[in-house]
Design a protein around this motif. Structure first.
Motif, short mmCIF file in Angstrom:
data_model
loop_
_atom_site.label_atom_id
_atom_site.label_comp_id
_atom_site.label_asym_id
_atom_site.label_seq_id
_atom_site.Cartn_x
_atom_site.Cartn_y
_atom_site.Cartn_z
N ARG A 287 0.81 -1.21 0.01
CA ARG A 287 0.24 0.09 -0.17
C ARG A 287 0.89 1.07 -0.08
O ARG A 287 1.98 1.16 0.53
CB ARG A 287 -0.83 -0.10 1.15
CG ARG A 287 -1.61 -1.18 1.33
CD ARG A 287 -2.67 -1.29 0.26
NE ARG A 287 -3.83 -0.07 0.22
CZ ARG A 287 -4.86 -0.33 0.66
NH1 ARG A 287 -5.49 -1.57 1.10
NH2 ARG A 287 -6.08 0.59 0.73
N ASN A 288 0.33 2.46 -0.52
CA ASN A 288 0.95 3.76 -0.59
C ASN A 288 0.30 4.44 0.48
O ASN A 288 -1.10 4.67 0.46
CB ASN A 288 1.07 4.37 -1.91
CG ASN A 288 1.24 5.85 -1.85
OD1 ASN A 288 0.65 6.49 -1.19
ND2 ASN A 288 2.58 5.88 -2.19
N CYS A 289 1.04 4.75 1.45
CA CYS A 289 0.51 5.78 2.58
C CYS A 289 1.03 7.18 2.50
O CYS A 289 0.90 8.00 3.51
CB CYS A 289 1.02 5.17 3.76
SG CYS A 289 -0.16 3.45 4.12
N ARG B 42 0.86 9.96 0.19
CA ARG B 42 0.75 10.44 -1.19
C ARG B 42 1.33 11.66 -1.55
O ARG B 42 1.49 12.79 -0.69
CB ARG B 42 -0.89 11.10 -0.91
CG ARG B 42 -1.96 9.57 -0.60
CD ARG B 42 -1.99 8.92 -1.83
NE ARG B 42 -2.32 7.41 -1.09
CZ ARG B 42 -3.51 7.18 -0.61
NH1 ARG B 42 -4.54 7.94 -0.81
NH2 ARG B 42 -3.67 5.82 -0.42
N GLN C 212 1.01 5.58 -7.48
CA GLN C 212 1.59 5.61 -6.09
C GLN C 212 2.15 4.48 -6.20
O GLN C 212 1.63 3.39 -5.86
CB GLN C 212 0.27 6.08 -5.14
CG GLN C 212 -0.46 6.70 -5.40
CD GLN C 212 0.13 8.34 -5.19
OE1 GLN C 212 1.04 8.30 -4.54
NE2 GLN C 212 -0.96 9.36 -5.51
N ASP C 213 3.50 4.72 -5.76
CA ASP C 213 4.44 3.53 -5.39
C ASP C 213 4.44 3.12 -3.91
O ASP C 213 3.93 3.98 -3.05
CB ASP C 213 6.06 3.97 -5.47
CG ASP C 213 6.40 4.37 -7.00
OD1 ASP C 213 5.72 3.82 -7.63
OD2 ASP C 213 7.11 5.05 -7.21
N PRO C 214 4.25 2.02 -3.72
CA PRO C 214 4.12 1.44 -2.37
C PRO C 214 5.27 2.00 -1.29
O PRO C 214 6.24 2.23 -1.99
CB PRO C 214 4.19 -0.11 -2.37
CG PRO C 214 4.86 -0.36 -3.60
CD PRO C 214 4.53 0.88 -4.58
N THR C 215 4.64 2.02 -0.07
CA THR C 215 5.69 2.72 0.79
C THR C 215 5.84 1.35 2.02
O THR C 215 5.40 1.63 3.02
CB THR C 215 5.29 3.95 1.21
OG1 THR C 215 4.02 3.74 1.76
CG2 THR C 215 5.28 5.06 0.41
N ASN D 79 5.08 1.75 6.00
CA ASN D 79 4.09 1.16 6.66
C ASN D 79 4.33 0.30 7.55
O ASN D 79 3.89 0.05 8.49
CB ASN D 79 3.53 0.21 5.38
CG ASN D 79 2.90 1.22 4.17
OD1 ASN D 79 3.03 2.34 4.42
ND2 ASN D 79 2.43 0.42 3.33
#
Lengths: 1159, 320
Positions: free
Chosen positions: A329-331, A333, A340-343, A347
């Motif tokens: 998930r990307n958190c 933004r 949106q690349d995942p982070t 996380n």
């Protein structure tokens, strides 16, 4: 979670852990009593450490009411108050008194049973040592623990009294705190000033002590005791969406700052040292660290005094939905980008804050259900510490917690069909090995280890990151482990496993005792790179790693990035910017087969996309080339003529291309300096040329058809023929040093049965061979030389065979009847002692020259092919010995075997991949080798031909020598291999104890230098030692030291008919060596001489203690002065040192330039 | 060497007289030094007829040659004339003496004795050696502090030399160590690099020379072997005074037979062992198991002892 009671009872007798728990429990209780007297606060027991971990956990489960059965039995001491408590602690003290008895009892049972429980440990000796180590490192209640716990009480009380603060906008909050000189440690990027959310402080619902201190899984040998104090942030100050865009971390920072302010107002900061620090180097998570003030008299306080408490703000496990924080998930933004690349890191970092308590519970569950769990954790922490691995991101991100979690999770699941991989009945050694196995055999960055229901783990595949996915808690335990750290971690696990698998080798010391973190021993090359200042350091490092990895390809096996962590900072200032420390060290382990490849091949020109990417990556260096096989490929050709190695060129080019000129120009590259000190570097060509010439000679000799006997075998027996001589053979413009070979004929009854006659017969054979060779081949000159003039039963002659190409061989004949005759002479009782002594010498020489050395040569030559770095390492080590003037004491074979040990038993490292590390590790080993009580045993076969039984035989022989000669006058170093089980072949008589001691001391000094200087170590510093250490120094004329210079001297000695001698006649002429040999023979009893062959043109000496004044007698073995004794004593003999020096000067003639007398 | 102030150099020690020798400074060691030679009348345990005209020298300089000794006595110490000098540990011959006649008393090989005093007087005539390997040094060295025996032309000369030595010692008159110039024509080959060069040349003799030496030796050796075989054969046949026949090596059994018999014996033993296999009877298995268990315990005890020893040596286990 908790096992049935019967199970628990069963495990208690196995391990003394339970007893120690009880004991420390009691001591905890003791401290609690003391605390209770001071504090009347009824809620004291919330602090977990008060009642030990059991009650703490009980506390936890009470609050969360998740785990009924655990709470039931543990909650008891919490609920009843001081009256019962006192009774309880009394009971415990009783137990404590009993403890020593029960402990020793348990350990004997333990030890006794282990003789029959083969398999649960590597060996008895390993098990016994592990037991002892555990005894040493098991945490105990000491001074510093007491102090830390007192402080915990103080802190807790202080925090509980803090008033709540109303919600404030960001800049107001910041200003308000700044007025009391507290900065909010906002992570980077800091929150916008116009943020709409508000920061707030409210009383924490719970304060707990978590982490390894509570679980008793941290070793007490650490530098500082670290205690994590968890302060839970109340849920009401958080909002639902706070996990997005750093909002949680901002609020956390504010909460932390409020705590800091509270500590400051309550004067805690004046008693202790209170600072901000990054938790595990994670930039998002600052914490407060509280440690004792280091006042002046306490500066070199004992480690017992050092402790540190981290105040870690955290949230309830259900504060945010776990689904939102999956790795995919990307958190964070950003407005601009759509995709949106995942982070994953962000996380997981947030998730970790939520999971502090659940993990404590998991680990505690494991500790109660599995008896050996704590010990396995202790061993693991030792293992990690010696490899400089830690939970901190800069140190790999894999520390005690991750280790404990890994084992705990493997006890729960992860196997086929969700079954546990480990069983709680395993021993600590088995747990350790299983965990290592997991790290070593499974590439977790490709296939994550999933424990529990794996429906959500699909998200993991999106990011290629090492992962141990704990599905129950929805968390990746390895989230801090970077790609490069994972490589290191894996490699360490692999080498430890193979070490533990080695039957011959007791791996205990290398696994747990020796520290193997020194970068000089670990990496072949270290580059220091200054990175351009950029916002996100993590990304920059990732990019650097990717670029290097791609650019270096298979030339390197391992790239590791090392940078210094952000230091702790004061409460009043904001986070120190990471740009200040933008210098990164890159450690590289090369692949010796490919590191010097000159051409890098890229994709073919037709594949447009790939070719373009290649061009983009390499820039102007990429060229389109047509190769011999017709293919047209993108490629890069590296320059081999320049001074810099190819590796250095590549790193430089990559930096220039991807990080700009500054980085490229400030590059510091280390690792080649040592090899550059060798002649011809570590090139193998001269050796290969000699090998070919040797094959030529062998076929030349075998093709002789007029020899009276057929040849059985021809064997090489020289350092030059095993790629190990310091000076490479047959350099142009240098007269060659003849390489020894032996020749054995088929047996014949016509040999005489008398040693002297055999030697003469050998001469006759040599004459015949020489004559035939010269007749058959015009390019061969042959010549017979005499040796061992003093004893006619020893080998009397050799044949020098010289090719016009400039290579020379020295041939001796091996006749095995000699051995029988010598042995018979030794056994014969009628033989006089003098001849017996001579026979013993002859037998030793025979075995050495004709049996051991050829076998050794073959084995080493084979290993040189197997390990490309071996030749250079052996030559460097020899250079080291020669530079320190020890060359005439340590036989070449001994030095080779020392170096070989580094290659065949490389643990705790992998086999050295460059000459430099091979050399440095050999030095390090030498500095630690306790040769008084340990033999050196090397398996030269490379395929475990040396069986355990043979090794035991060698050990027995070693012990026999030590019993026979406890003062070590004859055999001091015991050096054996599978081809030489005798162990004293090369060390009988030399080196003497004092010389061996000196070598050890020099190696120690070199290692200290290497450890203190680290990256800045000046290579030449290792190779020089002051001449002032010696009593006398004979400076030789440099021109006369090498055999090569004989020719330059020719005109000077025209009168000696040298002019009439042609070139080949000077082969083997080494006046300096002869001089030293004669000095040793003449003054052997009075002076200990040191000489470094051609490395240094000096001969030095130490006066032997035997030359001290003593009563005069006829047979003194040195020149003396007769002195009248005082008061009618005997006439004293005083060594006439001046006269002896004068004699040395006469003997040396022009060879000696000056004589320097130090003492 | 400057002696310490309170200690004086002993003029004599035991029966020896201390003779100081002045050694001129060298190029690489610019210091005049004094060497001390101890001289006394030779008194071996078994005196020979030459003993009266011999002097025993102790602590000779390492590079002493006969001409040095001759020069010292002739030029510095009253002109006593030295006939020859025998050095301690001089190399004995390496050749072989061929049996000259079958009736010779000493059987076997006889070595030329060193030219020491004891060797000369016994009246045995040294046989000429054959098959000597060539010398490889043109000038021998002596170990530091070694001894020599100087034989003078007659007893009077020896006594004169002793008297002069005493006088020199008493008068603190240092005798100068003769330099090459002093020795003139009798000067020994020079030291240093030229000596090593000469050694290098000498140790590689011509093939013809070597061949000749080896041939000579082998011929003599063969003759000697034949002679010995003959003697042994005779011993086997002739009973001695008591009528016994001595058993000697050789004869019908060749030298290789001994090892062969031993090998055969081993083989026999092995076969005997293999006749009944190790696991035939139950008690064998049981006993083996018992042995194994015992071994385990023993090994464990051994390991424990080893760890104890480790602990004793290194103290507690201490991680770095």
């Amino acid at each position: 979670m908790a096992p049935p009671a019967s199970k628990r009872r069963k495990t208690t007798h196995l391990d003394s852990g339970q007893e120690s728990d009880g004991a420390s429990f009691a001591s905890f209780g003791g401290s609690d009593d003391a605390a209770d007297e001071v504090e009347t606060d009824g809620e004291e027991q919330e602090l977990v450490s008060d009642d030990g971990m059991d009650s703490g956990l009980g506390n936890l489960s009470e609050e969360q009411s998740e785990d009924g059965d655990d709470g039931e039995e543990d909650a008891v001491p919490d609920n009843d108050k001081s009256g019962l408590e006192a009774q309880h602690s009394k009971q415990m003290q009783q137990k404590k008194a009993d403890r020593p008895h029960s402990r020793s009892n348990a350990s004997t049972i333990d030890a006794g049973s282990s003789a029959y429980t083969a398999g649960t440990f590597k060996s008895n000796i390993f098990k016994l040592q592990v037991d002892e180590l555990l005894e040493q490192i098991r945490p105990r209640q000491g001074q510093r623990e007491k102090q830390a716990e007192e402080t915990l009480h103080v802190l807790k009380k202080c925090i509980e009294q803090l008033p709540a603060r109303g919600a404030l906008p960001v800049d107001q909050a910041e200003r308000k705190l700044l007025s009391s000189k507290i900065a909010i440690p906002f992570p980077d990027p800091r929150p916008p000033r116009d943020a709409r959310y508000k920061l707030e402080y409210a009383k924490p619902p719970s304060i707990n002590v978590v982490g390894s201190h509570v679980l008793k899984t941290s070793s007490r040998k650490r530098d500082a005791l670290e205690v994590d104090m968890l302060v839970q942030m109340p849920s009401q100050i958080l909002q639902e969406k706070d996990f997005m865009n750093y909002r949680y971390f901002y609020k956390r920072a504010y909460y932390l700052a409020c705590l800091a302010e509270g500590l400051k107002t309550s004067k805690v900061t004046s008693q202790y040292r209170v600072q901000y620090e990054l938790l595990h180097g994670d930039q998002l998570k600052p914490v407060i660290s509280v440690s004792p003030k280091s006042d002046e008299q306490n500066k070199d306080a004992k480690p017992a005094r050092r402790w540190k408490i981290f105040i870690v703000p955290a949230v309830a496990p259900d504060a945010f939905p776990a689904d939102k924080l999956l790795p995919g998930r990307n958190c964070v933004r950003s407005q601009s980008e759509d995709a949106q690349d995942p982070t994953p890191f962000y996380n997981a970092s947030l998730r970790a804050d939520m999971l502090l308590a659940p993990y404590l519970k998991l680990l505690h569950g494991a500790a109660t259900s599995c008896a050996a769990y704590r010990d396995a954790c202790l061993l693991g922490s030792m293992w990690l510490r010696q490899r400089d691995l830690d939970s901190s991101i800069t140190k790999g991100g894999f520390g005690n917690f991750e280790w404990g979690a890994l084992i705990a999770l493997m006890l729960q699941g992860g196997g086929a069909g969700g079954k546990p991989i480990l069983s709680p009945g395993y021993s600590s050694y088995q747990l350790l090995k299983a965990a290592l196995q997991m790290l070593a055999t499974r590439d977790l960055s490709k296939h994550a280890l999933v424990i529990g229901d794996d429906s959500k783990s699909a998200a993991l595949t999106l990011v290629s990151h090492p992962a141990i996915w704990d599905a129950t808690r929805s968390h990746n335990v390895l989230y801090k482990v970077s790609a490069w750290s994972w490589q290191i971690l894996r490699q360490e696990a692999v080498s430890t496993l193979s070490m533990l698998g080695d039957q011959l080798f007791d791996g205990f010391n290398t696994a747990f005792i020796t520290n193997s973190s020194g970068p000089l021993y670990r990496y072949d090359h270290i580059a220091e790179i200054v990175l351009p200042a950029k916002a996100n350091k993590g990304d920059l490092l990732k990019m650097l790693y990717d670029v290097l990895r791609r650019g270096l390809g298979d030339r390197v096996r391992l790239v590791n990035l090392i940078w210094s962590p952000t230091p702790a900072w004061s409460l009043g200032s904001s986070v120190p910017s990471s740009q200040a420390t933008s210098s990164v060290k890159v450690g590289m382990v090369v692949n010796p087969d490919t590191v010097n490849r000159t051409v890098d091949l890229g994709p073919p020109a037709q594949e447009k996309a790939e070719a373009a990417s290649f061009r983009k990556f390499w820039g102007e260096l990429a060229e389109l080339r047509r190769f011999k096989d017709g293919s047209i490929l993108e490629s890069i050709v590296w320059d081999t003529r320049g001074g810099a190695s190819i590796l250095q060129q590549i790193v430089q080019a990559l930096l220039l291309r991807h990080f700009g000129e500054v980085s490229a120009n400030t590059l510091k590259f280390a690792g080649d300096e040592y090899v550059n000190m060798l002649r011809h570097r570590d090139n193998k060509e001269p050796f290969q040329a000699l090998q070919e010439a040797y094959k030529q000679l062998e076929s030349d000799i075998r093709s002789l058809d007029d020899l009276p006997l057929t040849i059985r075998q021809i064997m090489p027996a020289d350092a030059q023929l095993r790629n190990a001589s310091l000076t490479p053979p047959a350099l142009p413009k240098q007269s060659p040093e003849p390489a020894n070979i032996t020749l054995q004929f088929e047996g014949s009854a016509r040999w005489p049965d008398d040693l002297v006659a055999i030697q003469r017969t050998k001469i006759a054979f040599l004459l015949k061979i020489g004559e035939s060779l010269s007749d058959a081949n015009d390019s061969i000159t042959s010549r017979i030389g005499l040796e061992n003039e003093q004893a006619d039963t020893l080998n009397q002659a050799f044949l020098d065979v010289i090719y016009d190409s400039g290579v020379a061989f020295r041939l001796r004949i091996h006749h095995d009847r000699e051995q029988t005759l010598l042995e018979r002479q030794l056994k014969d009782k009628s033989v006089d002692p003098k001849s017996k002594e001579l026979a013993a010498v002859g037998l030793a020489m025979f075995k050495r020259d004709y049996v051991r050395t050829p076998a050794h040569t073959q084995a080493v030559a084979r290993l040189c092919n197997k390990y490309p770095a071996l030749s250079g390492a052996m030559r460097l080590t020899k250079k080291w010995f020669a530079s320190h003037l020890l060359a005439n004491h340590f036989a070449e074979e001994v030095v080779e075997l020392m170096t070989l040990r580094t290659f065949t038993q490389p643990w705790p490292y992998q086999t050295p991949s460059s000459a430099t590390v091979g050399f440095l590790r050999t030095l390090r080993w030498l500095s630690k080798w306790d040769w008084r009580s340990d033999p050196l045993i090397v398996d030269l076969s490379g395929s475990c031909e040396l069986k355990q039984q043979d090794a035991r035989g060698i050990q027995t022989r070693f012990e026999a020598w030590r019993k026979l000669d406890p003062a070590m006058n004859r055999v001091c170093l015991f050096v054996a291999s599978n081809v030489d089980p005798e162990g004293s072949t090369y060390t009988d008589g030399k080196p003497a104890k004092v010389v061996a001691g000196r070598a050890t001391a020099l190696a120690k000094a070199a290692c200290d230098e290497a450890e203190s200087k680290g990256f800045d170590l000046e290579p030449t510093a290792l190779f020089s030692s002051p001449l002032e250490d010696f009593d006398i120094v004979l400076h030789l004329n440099p021109q006369t030291v090498g055999g090569a210079q004989g020719r330059k001297q020719k005109p000077v000695f025209k009168n000696l008919e040298l002019a009439t001698l042609d070139d080949t006649s000077t082969i083997g002429f080494e006046p300096a060596a002869s001089f030293v040999e004669e000095l040793e023979r003449t003054y052997g009893h009075a002076v200990l001489f040191f000489h470094g062959s051609k490395e240094r043109s000096v001969v030095t000496g130490l006066w032997s203690p035997q030359t001290a004044p003593r009563s005069w007698k006829v047979n003194l073995a040195y020149s003396s002065i007769a002195m009248e004794g005082k008061g009618g004593e005997d006439v004293q003999a005083v060594a006439n040192k001046q006269a002896m020096l004068s004699e040395m000067a006469r003997l040396g003639g022009e060879l000696v330039k000056t004589i320097q007398v130090n003492r | 060497m400057v002696p310490m102030a309170e200690q004086r150099i002993a003029k004599s020690v035991k029966a020896f007289v201390t003779l100081p020798l002045q050694v001129p400074p060298q190029q690489s060691f610019q210091k005049e030094t004094t060497h001390y030679l101890y001289i006394c009348q030779n008194a071996p345990k078994v005196p020979t007829q030459d003993t009266p005209r011999e002097l025993f020298l102790v602590n000779i300089p390492i590079d002493t040659t006969e001409s040095h000794i001759k020069s010292i006595f002739a030029n510095r110490l009253g002109g006593a004339r030295v006939e020859s000098v025998a050095f301690e540990g001089a190399r004995t011959g390496k050749g072989i003496t061929a049996p000259v006649a079958p009736v010779q008393k000493q059987q076997g090989r006889k070595r030329k004795r060193a030219q020491t005093g004891e060797g000369e007087g016994e009246g045995t005539v040294a046989d000429e050696e054959v098959g000597l390997l060539p010398e490889t040094w043109d000038r021998e060295l002596h170990g530091s502090g070694s001894t020599a025996i100087a034989t003078f032309v007659d007893r009077a000369n020896a006594e004169l030399a002793m008297k002069e030595t005493r006088k020199a010692a008493k008068g603190d008159r240092a005798v100068r160590w003769p330099s090459e110039a002093d020795l003139k024509t009798t000067a020994p080959p020079s030291l240093g690099i030229p000596r090593y060069l000469a050694h290098h040349r000498l140790r590689h003799p011509s093939h013809a020379e070597l061949q000749q030496s080896v041939d000579g030796y082998m011929a003599a050796f063969a003759a000697q072997e034949a002679h010995r075989a003959q003697l042994l054969a005779r011993q086997r046949q002739e009973p001695d005074a008591d009528g016994f026949i001595t058993v000697t090596r050789g004869g019908r059994n060749g030298p290789a037979r001994e090892e062969e018999t031993r090998a055969r014996e081993e083989e026999l033993k092995r076969r005997e062992r293999n006749r009944v296999k190790d696991d035939f009877y139950r008690f064998q298995t049981r006993e083996r198991k018992k042995e194994e268990a015992k071994d385990l315990v023993r090994e464990f005890e051994e390991d424990r002892r080893k760890v104890e020893e480790l602990r004793r040596r290194r103290g507690k286990v201490r991680p770095e």
